[in-house]
Design a protein around this motif. Structure first.
Motif, short mmCIF file in Angstrom:
data_model
loop_
_atom_site.label_atom_id
_atom_site.label_comp_id
_atom_site.label_asym_id
_atom_site.label_seq_id
_atom_site.Cartn_x
_atom_site.Cartn_y
_atom_site.Cartn_z
N ALA A 607 76.26 0.74 18.43
CA ALA A 607 77.05 1.74 19.14
C ALA A 607 77.09 1.34 20.61
O ALA A 607 76.06 0.96 21.18
CB ALA A 607 76.44 3.13 19.00
N TYR A 608 78.28 1.37 21.21
CA TYR A 608 78.38 1.00 22.62
C TYR A 608 79.38 1.89 23.33
O TYR A 608 80.24 2.53 22.70
CB TYR A 608 78.72 -0.48 22.79
N SER A 609 79.28 1.98 24.65
CA SER A 609 80.15 2.85 25.43
C SER A 609 80.76 2.08 26.58
O SER A 609 80.24 1.04 27.01
CB SER A 609 79.37 4.05 25.97
N GLY A 610 81.87 2.61 27.07
CA GLY A 610 82.55 1.98 28.20
C GLY A 610 83.79 2.75 28.57
O GLY A 610 83.94 3.94 28.24
N LYS A 611 84.70 2.07 29.22
CA LYS A 611 85.93 2.70 29.69
C LYS A 611 87.10 1.79 29.33
O LYS A 611 87.02 0.57 29.51
CB LYS A 611 85.86 2.93 31.20
N VAL A 612 88.19 2.41 28.85
CA VAL A 612 89.40 1.68 28.49
C VAL A 612 90.58 2.34 29.18
O VAL A 612 90.91 3.49 28.86
CB VAL A 612 89.63 1.65 26.97
N ASN A 613 91.18 1.64 30.15
CA ASN A 613 92.34 2.18 30.87
C ASN A 613 92.09 3.58 31.41
O ASN A 613 92.90 4.49 31.27
CB ASN A 613 93.58 2.19 29.97
N GLY A 614 90.91 3.77 32.00
CA GLY A 614 90.56 5.06 32.59
C GLY A 614 89.99 6.06 31.63
O GLY A 614 89.56 7.15 32.03
N ARG A 615 89.96 5.75 30.33
CA ARG A 615 89.46 6.68 29.31
C ARG A 615 88.06 6.26 28.86
O ARG A 615 87.82 5.11 28.51
CB ARG A 615 90.41 6.71 28.12
#
Length: 675
Positions: A607-615
Motif C-alpha cells: 500500500a502506498y500514498s502520494g499525489k496525482v495532479n493535485g489529488r
C-alpha cells in the motif's frame, strides 16, 4: 453408519449456538463502530443515538456492548445540550454494576454535570455542520438567518454562487449564480430575514459592488458601487450596512465604512483595521464594535456611530471578531484559546471577560436572539484510520474507513502488535505510548526521548516496541521498549553512517540510507548485523527515475527477501522493489509525488500514498503482477495521507490523513449562563 451420522448431527447442534453467538457479537460490534463514526467522525449525534438505542434493544443479553452503548448515549445527549444525559449515566450505575470501568466513567460525568448545574450551567456548544455535510469545506463565508434556521453562504473556494441552506433538511436554494468573471462573497442577512446583502467583484473590469437581493423572489433590490468592499453587519433598524474595505495597495489593513442604504452615502468609522476583521452594530444602533491593532496587539473597540472617541473593550490580552449580544449587554469575541464574553454598559466594558468556549481557531459569525452565538471553527488535524481490506486480494473489504480511537488521533506513527491486542503510537515530543484494545486505555512510557519518531514497529514476538528516534540528532540508532518493565535498550550497536533505518522482522538485517562515496546523494544499503559486509541495493540517482525519495522509508518485506523504496523527480514519484541482494529492481507504481509505503503481512501487496495532479491517493499494488487499484479515502480534501501499518492479520490498512476541517457551531444558553 447411522451412529456416525448421529454424532455428526450432534456436533453440528453443539457448534451452532457458538457460531450464532459469534455472529451476533460481530454484528453488535459493527453497529457500535458505525454509531461511533456517526458521533465522532461526522458529528451526527441524532443518528448515533438511534443506533445506540437499537443496540441496547437488539443485544440486551450482551451486557458489555449494551453498557457501552448506554454510556455513549449520555455523551450524545451532552453534545446536543439535552437533559437526557443524566438519566443515561444513572442507568449505567443501576443496570450494569458489573461493568466497573463504565460505572466509574458514568459517576465522573454525573459529578461534572452536577457541578455545572450548581454553578449555573454555562453555555452549551452544538455542532451544526461539518465539512462532510455540505458541498463545500469553506464555512468562513457562512452566516445564519435571524431565526437561526437557515444559513447563507457562497462557494467562495469554487464558483462564488450565493446559496441559502435549511439547517434542518439540508435543502439548498441558489439565490445568485456567479458569472465567469464575477465572484460573490460575504453574505449578510437583513434584520427581518427577507433580504441578503453581499459583495460582488468583477475580475475583468476590476470593479466591485455591494448588492441586496430578495430571498423569496431572487430579485436584486439595490446595488452600490463599492471597490474592494464586503458587508459585515446590518443595523437592527435596517438603515445601515457596515462595510469592510481593503486598501488599494492590498496590504493587510482595511477601513470600516458606514453605508446608508437609502442614498448610498458612506462614512469612514475606522481605518487600519485588520483585513479580515469582523464588526457589529449594538442592538440600539448607537455603537459599532470592531477590532483594531493598538500597541502591537489587536483589541476590541466600541465607537459611537454619531461620532466621538473609541473606547477599548478588551484587557491587555486583546481580542478579535466582536459580536454584540441581542440585548446589548455584552460583546462576544475570540482569543487564541477560545471564545469570550465581556459585559458592556453604554459602550464601555463593565466587567471582566469570561471564557465560554475553548477553541483554538474560531470566527464569530453572528449572535442572534433566537439561535445563539454562531461561529465557524477551523482546525487542521491528523486523523488515524483503519481501512478494511480482503487479505486474499488486497482490495477494499466491506465497510468504510473507520477512525481509530481518540487516543490515536494526531499521532506521528502507530503500529499494531502481532496479536493486535495493542497499538503502539508516538506523538511529537511526547515519547511512546501503547493503547490497549481491550481496556480502551493508553499508557505513556518515559523513554528518555521526546523528539520526532521517524519509524515505529513491534518485534516479531510482540515483546518489544521498536522505533528510530530523530535521525538528525541520533543517526543510526534504534531503541526498544519492553512494555512489561518499561525498560529501554539499544538492540544493536549504532550504525554511525546510517541516516534512516529499517530492521528485518527477524532482527538480523538492516536496510539504511548513507551518503555515497562520491557525495552524489544518499544510497540504499543492506547489511547483516554484526558483519562487515554491506551491499548497495539502490544508487543515489537513476538517470530516468530521479533521486531516492526522502519521504518513503525503505522497508524489508516480511520475509526480508525484498526491499521497497521510492524515487522522486520534479514531475514524478515512483515506487520500487528490489531483491535484498540488489538484483531485480523494478517500478511498481507512479504518481506525481510519492509519500509513504508499507508491505502487507504476506508480502504479496504494497500500500502506498502520494499525489496525482493535485489529488491525494492511496493505492494497493500486487507485487507479482503490478496490478493496482485506488483505496477510497474518507476525506476527499485530505492534505496528505501517510500509510503507517498493515495489520498482522492482513485485514486492515492503517493510515493517517491530514485534514483541514471547517465546522459550523452554535453556543446556546449564553444569556442565562454568562451573566
Amino acid at each position: 453408519m447411522k451412529r456416525i451420522a448421529g454424532i455428526f448431527l450432534l456436533a453440528l447442534a453443539l457448534c451452532a449456538p457458538t457460531a450464532i453467538a459469534t455472529a451476533q457479537q460481530n454484528k453488535a460490534e459493527q453497529m457500535y463502530q458505525q454509531a461511533l463514526y456517526e458521533m465522532e467522525g461526522k458529528g451526527n449525534y441524532e443518528k448515533a443515538l438511534g443506533i445506540f438505542g437499537q443496540i441496547m434493544k437488539d443485544f440486551s443479553d450482551n451486557r458489555r456492548i449494551s453498557a457501552k452503548a448506554q454510556f455513549q448515549t449520555g455523551v450524545c445527549y451532552e453534545k446536543l445540550g439535552k437533559s437526557g444525559a443524566q438519566n443515561a449515566y444513572e442507568r449505567i450505575i443501576k443496570q450494569y454494576p458489573d461493568q466497573a470501568d463504565l460505572v466509574a466513567q458514568a459517576r465522573a460525568r454525573l459529578a461534572a454535570l452536577s457541578a455545572s448545574t450548581e454553578s449555573g450551567r454555562g453555555p452549551v456548544a452544538r455542532r451544526l455542520l461539518t465539512y462532510l455535510d455540505t458541498d463545500i469545506n469553506d464555512f468562513n463565508d457562512m452566516v445564519p438567518s435571524p431565526e437561526g434556521h437557515r444559513v447563507a453562504y457562497t462557494r467562495l473556494g469554487t464558483d462564488g454562487t450565493l446559496l441559502v441552506r435549511d439547517l434542518a433538511t439540508g435543502a439548498t436554494e441558489q439565490l445568485a449564480p456567479s458569472l465567469p468573471a464575477t465572484r460573490n462573497q460575504y453574505p449578510i442577512w437583513s434584520p427581518d430575514g427577507k433580504q441578503i446583502a453581499y459583495g460582488s467583484q468583477d475580475s475583468q473590469t476590476r470593479t466591485g459592488s455591494v448588492r441586496i437581493i430578495d430571498v423569496t423572489s431572487h430579485k436584486e433590490i439595490s446595488s452600490f458601487r463599492a471597490e474592494r468592499s464586503a458587508p459585515v453587519d446590518w443595523s437592527r433598524d435596517g438603515r445601515f450596512l457596515l462595510l469592510r474595505c481593503s486598501a488599494a495597495d492590498r496590504t493587510a489593513e482595511a477601513s470600516l465604512l458606514l453605508l446608508e442604504i437609502s442614498n448610498g452615502s458612506t462614512t469612514v468609522l475606522a481605518d487600519t483595521i485588520p483585513l479580515l476583521s469582523a464588526a457589529s452594530f449594538s442592538p440600539d444602533g448607537r455603537f459599532v464594535a470592531y477590532s483594531a491593532r493598538d500597541g502591537g496587539r489587536i483589541h476590541i473597540f466600541a465607537k459611537p456611530v454619531s461620532g466621538g472617541a473609541r473606547r477599548q473593550i478588551t484587557d491587555l490580552n486583546g481580542g478579535e471578531s466582536p459580536r454584540w449580544s441581542p440585548d446589548g449587554r455584552a460583546i462576544a469575541f475570540t482569543r487564541s484559546d477560545g471564545v469570550y464574553v465581556i459585559p458592556v454598559t453604554n459602550g464601555a466594558a463593565s466587567g471582566a471577560p469570561q471564557r465560554v468556549h475553548e477553541s483554538r481557531a474560531a470566527y464569530l459569525q453572528a449572535w442572534t436572539e433566537m439561535g445563539g452565538l454562531y461561529m465557524t471553527i477551523f482546525g487542521g488535524q491528523s486523523i488515524s484510520y483503519q481501512m478494511p481490506v480482503d487479505p486474499g486480494t488486497g482490495r477494499t473489504g466491506a465497510g468504510k474507513a473507520q477512525p481509530l480511537p481518540e487516543q490515536l488521533q494526531d499521532v506521528a506513527r502507530f503500529a499494531w502488535s502481532p496479536d493486535m491486542r495493542q497499538i503502539a503510537f508516538a506523538t511529537v515530543f511526547e515519547g511512546i505510548s501503547i493503547y490497549s484494545v481491550g481496556r480502551q486505555t493508553a499508557t505513556r512510557y518515559e523513554v528518555g526521548h521526546r523528539g520526532i519518531v521517524w519509524d515505529l514497529w513491534w518485534s516479531a514476538d510482540g515483546h518489544e516496541v521498536m522505533w528510530e528516534p530523530d535521525a538528525r540528532t541520533r543517526p543510526g540508532t534504534v531503541l526498544a521498549l519492553d512494555p512489561s518493565t518499561g525498560k529501554v535498550r539499544e538492540p544493536f550497536v549504532r550504525v554511525m553512517e546510517a541516516g534512516v533505518i529499517s530492521l528485518s522482522s527477524d532482527g538480523r538485517r538492516i536496510v539504511y540510507k548513507r551518503m555515497a562515496a562520491d557525495s552524489s546523494g544518499n544510497e540504499l544499503v543492506v547489511a547483516e548485523l554484526g558483519k562487515p559486509e554491506k551491499r548497495v541495493v539502490a544508487a543515489p540517482r537513476d538517470s530516468s527515475a530521479g533521486r531516492l525519495s526522502n519521504w518513503v522509508r525503505a522497508r524489508f518485506s516480511p520475509r526480508a527477501d525484498r526491499v521497497l523504496f521510492g524515487r522522486q523527480t520534479s514531475v514524478a514519484g515512483t515506487l520500487w522493489v528490489v531483491s535484498s541482494d540488489g538484483t531485480d529492481a523494478r517500478i511498481l507504481g507512479t504518481v506525481s509525488m510519492i509519500w509513504s509505503a508499507v508491505w502487507d503481512p504476506s508480502s504479496r501487496f504494497i500500500a502506498y500514498s502520494g499525489k496525482v495532479n493535485g489529488r491525494v491517493v492511496l493505492r494497493v499494488v500486487e507485487v507479482a503482477t503490478g496490478i493496482e487499484h485506488d483505496v477510497p479515502l474518507p476525506a476527499q480534501d485530505a492534505d496528505g495521507v501517510q500509510v503507517g501499518d498493515w495489520s498482522p492479520d492482513g485485514r486492515f490498512i492503517g493510515f493517517r490523513a491530514d485534514e483541514a476541517r471547517w465546522e459550523y457551531w452554535t453556543l446556546q444558553g449564553l444569556q442565562e449562563g454568562v451573566r
